[in-house]
Design an enzyme around this catalytic site. Sequence first.
Site, short mmCIF file in Angstrom:
data_model
loop_
_atom_site.label_atom_id
_atom_site.label_comp_id
_atom_site.label_asym_id
_atom_site.label_seq_id
_atom_site.Cartn_x
_atom_site.Cartn_y
_atom_site.Cartn_z
N GLY A 39 23.35 6.74 -16.64
CA GLY A 39 23.36 5.67 -15.65
C GLY A 39 23.82 4.35 -16.23
N CYS A 42 24.03 -0.51 -15.75
CA CYS A 42 23.88 -0.79 -14.32
C CYS A 42 22.60 -0.19 -13.77
CB CYS A 42 25.08 -0.23 -13.55
SG CYS A 42 24.88 -0.32 -11.76
N GLY A 184 24.52 -20.49 -17.15
CA GLY A 184 25.53 -19.67 -16.50
C GLY A 184 25.17 -19.42 -15.05
N ILE A 188 24.94 -12.81 -12.22
CA ILE A 188 23.75 -12.46 -13.00
C ILE A 188 22.82 -13.65 -13.14
CG2 ILE A 188 22.93 -11.73 -15.29
CD1 ILE A 188 25.50 -10.08 -15.55
N GLU A 207 25.66 -25.05 -15.70
CA GLU A 207 26.95 -24.37 -15.56
C GLU A 207 28.05 -25.26 -16.13
OE1 GLU A 207 30.16 -22.46 -15.18
OE2 GLU A 207 28.35 -21.38 -14.53
N ALA A 322 30.05 -2.42 -10.91
CA ALA A 322 29.80 -0.99 -10.96
C ALA A 322 30.69 -0.22 -9.99
CB ALA A 322 28.34 -0.71 -10.65
N HIS A 447 25.31 -5.84 19.71
CA HIS A 447 24.48 -7.02 19.96
C HIS A 447 23.05 -6.57 20.19
CE1 HIS A 447 23.30 -10.94 21.54
NE2 HIS A 447 22.66 -10.28 22.51
#
Length: 468
Positions: A39, A42, A184, A188, A207, A322, A447
């Site tokens: 796996g 991820c 950052g 993530i 950032e 992924a 709707h």
Amino acid sequence: MSDTFDLIVVGGGPGGYVAALRASQLGMNVALVESTHMGGVCLNWGCIPTKALLRSSEIHHMLHELGNFGFSAENVGFDLSKIVGRSRSIARRMGGGIAHLLKKAKVTTFDGRAKLAGRAGEAHKVSISKDGAEIATILAPHVILATGARGRQLPGLETDGKLIWGAREAMTPTELPKRLLVIGSGAIGIEFASFYRNMGSEVTIAEVADRILIAEDPEISAMARKSFEKQGMKIITGAKVGPLNKSENEVSTTIESAAGSIELTVDRVICAVGIVGNVEDLGLENTSVKVDRTHIVVDGFCRTAEPGLYAIGDVAGAPWLAHKASHEAVICVEKIAGRSPHQLHPLNIPGCTYSRPQIASVGMSEEKALAAGHKIKVGRFPFIANGKAVAMGETDGMVKTVFDASTGELLGAHMIGAEVTEMIQGYVIARTSELTEAELIETVFPHPTISETMHESTLAAFDGALHI
């Protein structure tokens, strides 16, 4: 056990295991080598367990909004160990499911590290080692490298597993940090910031770029920032984070920006400053494979410069998603099998951020569409004008669509709000099928649903919105 296969896959993440399964479906004798856990990152340390954590944090947020829905509760609390434990148990369950699928498909799996070891005629030799000792050598004419990537380490900001966290530590806290710095603001970083803020931490995001979520349309990015700041996050853009100075149980640093310099002391730091491909110790130095900034260079069918050698997923470069890896896996294997798959169009790959509010997009931003020379029509529709969103108490959001003014081509779609990560697929299908505004306008949306905002945004681009 045979040592000769039709295909060897190196890495068992969402690219590698999908490649193995598809190859088996097409009648190939397949070997898959995985050194850590089926796996990949991820399933075990990324996409799936983080969504479990985010779900818990959403519930925590809702428990403090009960009054808006006519409910009341006292002494609302949480058990962090149970929240983390649920996340880890889901990862283990999903990993077991992958192992079962591979066994069912009769894929031969090896627990170890793989390294290219030259050729034997037309076949590639792959050496497999465990705990430093070689346990097998296998051969195949085709080898797919799906070794993934890891978090980037920057000088002065290195993770230490205690005070300065990478993704794994951020997913398995033993206690909730009162003060948290996230370095950052990609998907993530934003997802971790959202989780910890919803759980009650004081969160600061730093950032280096001039806005958060730099991969998103600037208008969506600005809306996200406004929403996060309303939740109490402090966001510093154009930020230069100084060295992290650690004491016994806290970290202090200086953050420089256009707004000035601030001194900050926090309990924990999460570094989410990009990733680097896992290209080391694969034996690539003995091949014609080209590596560019830690990523293997491939063509549209994931072929490297070395015949019979392929690379998919994060190790093959952006976008590091992924679903991109899984789709590349199918394209690559079908090409090996002699079929005629279509190359993956980068602008048809959706991007999703599972924060509160969610963010999703596909195609070009308004800014990039103009830069590419398109004359455009832009439609916008706010969630606050959508009945289902109002009923749910989820009015913080918008859908934005960008069309070519002359052809009606959907150039891009950008969404922020509740459940947009589920809704974006409608626009992905539209782009993949090369639909125009005419087909989207004629499509009947149910709707009441939030998805009606997608229809209204399209109508708005052509001056036909009905509910604003």
